[in-house]
Design an enzyme around this catalytic site. Structure first.
Site, PDB file in Angstrom:
ATOM      1  N   ARG A  53       0.645  -0.844  -0.465  1.00 59.41           N
ATOM      2  CA  ARG A  53      -0.037   0.000   0.220  1.00 59.41           C
ATOM      3  C   ARG A  53       0.657   1.612   0.354  1.00 59.41           C
ATOM      4  NH1 ARG A  53      -5.074  -1.802   1.654  1.00 59.41           N
ATOM      5  NH2 ARG A  53      -6.873  -0.199   2.812  1.00 59.41           N
ATOM      6  N   ARG A  75     -21.662  -0.041   1.410  1.00 53.95           N
ATOM      7  CA  ARG A  75     -21.208  -1.468   1.359  1.00 53.95           C
ATOM      8  C   ARG A  75     -20.941  -1.932   3.234  1.00 53.95           C
ATOM      9  NH1 ARG A  75     -14.483  -2.403  -0.267  1.00 53.95           N
ATOM     10  NH2 ARG A  75     -13.943  -1.333   1.328  1.00 53.95           N
ATOM     11  N   ARG A 122      -9.928   8.408   3.564  1.00 52.21           N
ATOM     12  CA  ARG A 122      -9.117   6.881   3.079  1.00 52.21           C
ATOM     13  C   ARG A 122      -8.546   7.104   1.531  1.00 52.21           C
ATOM     14  NH1 ARG A 122     -13.176   2.645   3.783  1.00 52.21           N
ATOM     15  NH2 ARG A 122     -11.900   1.224   3.318  1.00 52.21           N
TER      16      ARG A 122
END
Ligand code: ADP
Ligand code: ZN
Length: 215
Positions: free
Chosen positions: A88, A127, A173
């Protein structure tokens, strides 16, 4: 197959990884799932990771490399693995490269799943995730709800909205992704491993990967 799945949060890395495991017995390795499991189990790792995760910040590279150094040496990785949410950051990608060289493992490709931002935002807010850390099945209140509202089809545990899926944590994020993770696309382009797939359906992504593996 030995793949890295790149893409913003909500691009479908987890869904694609789960579908690919059904093809050839490769294992899905999701650092996010591992970390959420550790938080739920209350382990030392979980205690160290929790605050970063809830804020939508990345967990420090050292912690992640500690997890992955062990995980990649487990026997189930021999058949292949799908790295979902790792690496990441550039330092994680560099450390992974050294680690794989030492283990004599060669990656097939790094798949960059490229999904428009409006689709991402819509997906993340709708989600839902199974709260059982051994399951972590993914649902969507609009496009893929569980058969019984709030109950996981697979294991019967409550299906919840993740703590880092508030609007504020989501936008943080996405910023973190642009700043820290998007540069990995260039990193894997230089390595000759990057394949970008522009598709919003997981089926289309899978088909593009299959075509590349067969080529
Ligand atoms: P998503 O891809 O939907 O953002 P993940 O489940 O991959 O979600 O990750 C959730 C959180 O776990 C991240 O926001 C971050 O705090 C932490 N995390 C997961 N993987 C890594 C990683 N490789 N490096 C640093 N932090 C990570
Ligand atoms: Zn479940």
């Amino acid at each position: 197959m030995k793949l890295i799945l790149l893409g913003a949060p909500g691009a479908g890395k987890g869904t694609v990884a789960k579908l690919l495991t059904e093809m050839d017995g490769s294992v899905q390795i999701s650092t996010g799932d591992i970390l959420r499991g550790a938080v739920q189990a209350g382990t030392e790792l979980g205690k160290q990771a929790q605050a970063y995760m809830n804020a939508g910040d990345l967990v420090p590279d050292e912690l992640i490399m500690g997890i992955m150094g062990k995980r990649l040496q487990e026997p189930d990785c021999e058949k292949g693995f799908l790295l979902d949410g790792f690496p990441r950051t550039i330092p994680q990608a560099e450390a992974l490269k050294v680690m794989l060289d030492e283990l004599g493992i060669k990656l097939d490709m790094a798949v960059n799943i490229d999904v428009p931002r409006d689709v991402i935002l819509d997906r993340l807010t709708t989600r839902r995730t199974c709260s059982n850390s051994d399951c972590q099945a993914i649902y969507n209140v609009k496009s893929n709800p569980p058969k019984v509202e709030g109950v996981c089809d697979k294991c019967g545990s409550p299906v919840i909205q993740r703590e880092d899926e508030t609007e504020e944590a989501i936008s943080h994020r996405l910023e973190t992704y642009n700043e820290k993770t998007a540069p990995l696309i260039g990193f894997y382009e230089n390595e000759g491993l990057c394949v970008t797939v522009k598709a919003t359906s997981s089926e289309d992504v899978i088909n593009a990967i299959k075509a590349r593996l067969a080529a």
